[in-house]
Design a protein around this motif. Structure first.
Motif, short mmCIF file in Angstrom:
data_model
loop_
_atom_site.label_atom_id
_atom_site.label_comp_id
_atom_site.label_asym_id
_atom_site.label_seq_id
_atom_site.Cartn_x
_atom_site.Cartn_y
_atom_site.Cartn_z
N LEU A 32 0.83 -1.20 0.00
CA LEU A 32 0.00 0.00 0.00
C LEU A 32 0.87 1.26 0.00
N THR A 36 1.21 3.84 -3.20
CA THR A 36 0.89 5.24 -2.94
C THR A 36 2.06 6.14 -3.35
N ASN A 39 2.29 6.19 -7.17
CA ASN A 39 1.23 7.02 -7.76
C ASN A 39 1.53 8.50 -7.57
N PRO A 44 -0.72 7.66 -11.54
CA PRO A 44 -1.44 6.40 -11.69
C PRO A 44 -1.41 5.91 -13.14
N PHE A 84 -5.31 -0.19 -6.76
CA PHE A 84 -4.84 1.18 -6.63
C PHE A 84 -3.79 1.61 -7.65
N ALA A 89 -9.08 3.85 -9.65
CA ALA A 89 -8.55 3.48 -8.34
C ALA A 89 -9.69 3.05 -7.41
N GLY A 90 -9.43 2.02 -6.65
CA GLY A 90 -10.41 1.53 -5.69
C GLY A 90 -11.37 0.51 -6.24
#
Length: 143
Positions: A32, A36, A39, A44, A84, A89-90
């Protein structure tokens, strides 16, 4: 002539791997954080870069894990990669061959990391157990 010999009582055991839930927690948190960071730096939509970085993370996670932790590590890294690292995203999706390839890459990386650690530890244990005799060096200061 004096010969120095190392004396050890019993063989030291091979280090025990870290508990699987701890490896999975570290892999999930690391993945994660890594995605992050990627990105934020590269933007992204860079799944190749994210896959490479997560494969390295999976291999590093495998260095201290059991072989049975590799599939779970791969799935956790894949969830973060799929959710992600690629737009939207998500949202988790399954794109057939692509996701199967990603899972295979991540699992292979985790298994390679674990196998490398086991080989290094086994070699070190073998060297500790094997008997070696060293010849004294001829030089100044020898008696």
């Amino acid at each position: 002539m004096i010969e120095w010999v190392t004396v050890s009582f019993g063989a030291r055991p091979v280090p025990r791997p870290v508990a699987t839930p701890l490896v999975w927690g570290a892999a999930f948190g690391g993945a994660l954080s890594l995605v992050t960071l990627l990105n934020a730096l590269a933007g992204p939509g860079q799944p190749g870069l994210a896959l490479t970085a997560l494969s390295l993370l999976a291999a590093l996670s495998g260095l201290c894990a059991r072989f049975t932790a590799a599939p779970g590590t791969a799935v956790l890294c894949w969830l973060i990669l799929n959710g992600f690292a690629i737009p939207p995203a998500g949202t988790l999706t399954w794109a057939g061959h692509r996701d199967a390839f990603w899972l295979a890459c991540l699992c292979t990386a985790a298994l390679i990391g674990t196998a490398m650690a086991r080989c290094v530890q086994a070699r070190a244990a073998y060297r500790r157990i094997s008997t070696t005799t060293s010849e004294p060096a001829d030089g100044p200061g020898d008696f």
